[in-house]
Design a protein around this motif. Structure first.
Motif, PDB file in Angstrom:
ATOM      1  N   LYS A 171       0.775   4.000  -2.900  1.00 15.08           N
ATOM      2  CA  LYS A 171       0.373   5.359  -2.550  1.00 15.08           C
ATOM      3  C   LYS A 171       1.404   6.366  -3.042  1.00 15.08           C
ATOM      4  CE  LYS A 171      -2.336   8.152  -0.026  1.00 15.08           C
ATOM      5  NZ  LYS A 171      -3.796   8.270  -0.220  1.00 15.08           N
ATOM      6  N   LEU A 224      -7.292   5.001  -5.562  1.00 10.10           N
ATOM      7  CA  LEU A 224      -6.857   3.858  -4.768  1.00 10.10           C
ATOM      8  C   LEU A 224      -7.782   3.677  -3.572  1.00 10.10           C
ATOM      9  CD1 LEU A 224      -4.525   1.754  -4.415  1.00 10.10           C
ATOM     10  CD2 LEU A 224      -3.399   3.436  -2.955  1.00 10.10           C
ATOM     11  N   ALA A 225      -8.247   2.442  -3.355  1.00 12.91           N
ATOM     12  CA  ALA A 225      -9.056   2.109  -2.189  1.00 12.91           C
ATOM     13  C   ALA A 225      -8.558   0.780  -1.636  1.00 12.91           C
ATOM     14  CB  ALA A 225     -10.531   2.009  -2.558  1.00 12.91           C
ATOM     15  N   TYR A 236       0.842  -1.212   0.000  1.00 15.59           N
ATOM     16  CA  TYR A 236       0.000   0.000   0.000  1.00 15.59           C
ATOM     17  C   TYR A 236       0.866   1.247   0.000  1.00 15.59           C
ATOM     18  CZ  TYR A 236      -2.526   3.883   2.078  1.00 15.59           C
ATOM     19  OH  TYR A 236      -3.024   5.144   2.350  1.00 15.59           O
ATOM     20  N   ASP A 281      -7.964   6.955   5.703  1.00 17.12           N
ATOM     21  CA  ASP A 281      -9.233   7.043   4.980  1.00 17.12           C
ATOM     22  C   ASP A 281      -9.266   6.199   3.715  1.00 17.12           C
ATOM     23  OD1 ASP A 281     -10.186   8.772   6.892  1.00 17.12           O
ATOM     24  OD2 ASP A 281      -9.709  10.593   5.754  1.00 17.12           O
ATOM     25  N   ASP A 282      -8.127   5.670   3.293  1.00 22.03           N
ATOM     26  CA  ASP A 282      -8.131   4.814   2.102  1.00 22.03           C
ATOM     27  C   ASP A 282      -8.748   3.445   2.381  1.00 22.03           C
ATOM     28  OD1 ASP A 282      -7.039   6.663   0.366  1.00 22.03           O
ATOM     29  OD2 ASP A 282      -4.970   6.045   0.748  1.00 22.03           O
TER      30      ASP A 282
END
Length: 326
Positions: A200, A210-211, A196, A232-233
């Motif tokens: 990012k 991106l989630a 991640y 918050d992702d």
């Protein structure tokens, strides 16, 4: 919508991408699934037995025909041999639509039946074989996927779902910019969130959506860890699934029996992916396509093909839904 599933090896990204494909099909949404992982597991995850999955036609094996079809009558491309994985379309190029029939799908797509009587189209890059060892890299296999993405015009309420290679390998090319949204599957561990952080950082300058899907989350501590690490992702979390375990044992159950909490997680993914449509910017998409093509041309493409590949760029062409038939 063009959706990618990424994550470290063993994170569960193939399982989750296959569940999302099943969810879309059950919702009667047109969907094309692509296995772009070096380890080809999406077919079995969608219900194919191992022998049938191993016999699927590989995109890489049909790359010359794919190039010839996509080149069409584009006057800027002298021959299919001068096309590389990043070659952008221009006036005269043939474009791909998700729901059409065309020679690329005829050669490389397989209809995979699902348990509810529906089916999905599946394309695969193909695994490494003995002749590749020591001389080929993963990106030589996914070049056909990237080329197809560059020539794909997709509209709302139709989906391309790509199961990507593990880790951050896709950043070695521009393919990570070809998606409306990337779902990153992360386990609640330090290794699980390391990919991640890489995504990012790499995606920040390119406007890549991106989630994060937290997978294998077993309790409040796991959830707190992921929230602390990705903020918050973090979109949704998924825990243990008896349905998935039965499928992995070769005892598949009807998709409608998937646990309700996991069905709700899939609905959340669908809603988030649909919202990403509002951020779609075809001008930026085309600019990024050109950027990576020119970069590849300078670094290796011109020397490899003996041509000035920057001349393939059509400055007046913008890929967009306006090119779809009315």
């Amino acid at each position: 919508m063009k959706i990618a599933f990424v994550g470290k090896g063993g994170s569960g990204k193939t399982t989750l991408s296959s569940l999302f494909v099943r969810h879309l099909a059950a919702a009667r949404v047109p969907v094309l699934a692509v296995d772009a992982d070096i380890n080809q597991h999406l077919g079995p995850a969608l219900g194919l037995d191992e022998d049938d999955a191993a016999a699927l036609p590989a995109l890489g094996a049909h790359l010359p025909e794919i190039k010839e079809y996509l080149r069409g009558a584009n006057p800027r491309i002298a021959s299919a041999e001068t096309m590389i994985k990043t070659t952008p379309p221009g006036h005269g190029s043939r474009l791909l639509r998700l729901t059409e029939d065309n020679p690329v799908y005829a050669s490389c797509a397989t209809e995979v039946p699902l348990d509810d009587g529906r089916s999905v189209r599946l394309m695969v890059t193909g695994p490494f074989n003995e002749s590749d060892l020591g001389v080929a890299c993963y990106h030589s296999k996914v070049g056909a996927v990237e080329l197809c993405l560059n020539h794909l015009v997709d509209g709302r309420d139709e989906y391309l779902v790509v199961d990507m290679t593990a880790g951050s390998d896709s950043f070695a090319s521009g393919m990570f910019t070809r998606f409306d949204l990337t779902f990153l599957v992360a386990e609640p561990t330090r290794k699980g969130v390391a990919v991640y952080r890489q995504y990012k950082e790499y995606a920040r300058d390119f406007g890549v959506g991106l989630a994060v899907i937290g997978n294998k989350v077993q309790g409040a501590d796991d959830l707190a860890f992921l929230r602390e690490e990705v903020g918050d992702d973090l979109l949704v979390t998924v825990g243990h699934s008896d349905w998935v375990r039965a499928m992995e044992k070769g005892r598949p159950q009807p998709f409608e029996l998937l646990e309700e909490q996991n069905r709700q997680a899939l609905r959340t993914l669908h809603e988030r992916a649909d919202r990403a449509y509002e951020d779609r910017d075809w001008d930026r998409y085309t600019r990024q396509m050109v950027h990576f093509h020119e970069k590849n041309a300078r670094s290796w493409g011109n020397e490899r093909t003996g041509a000035d590949l920057a001349a393939q760029v059509d400055p007046s062409f913008v890929l967009s839904e306006a090119l779809l038939p009315a």
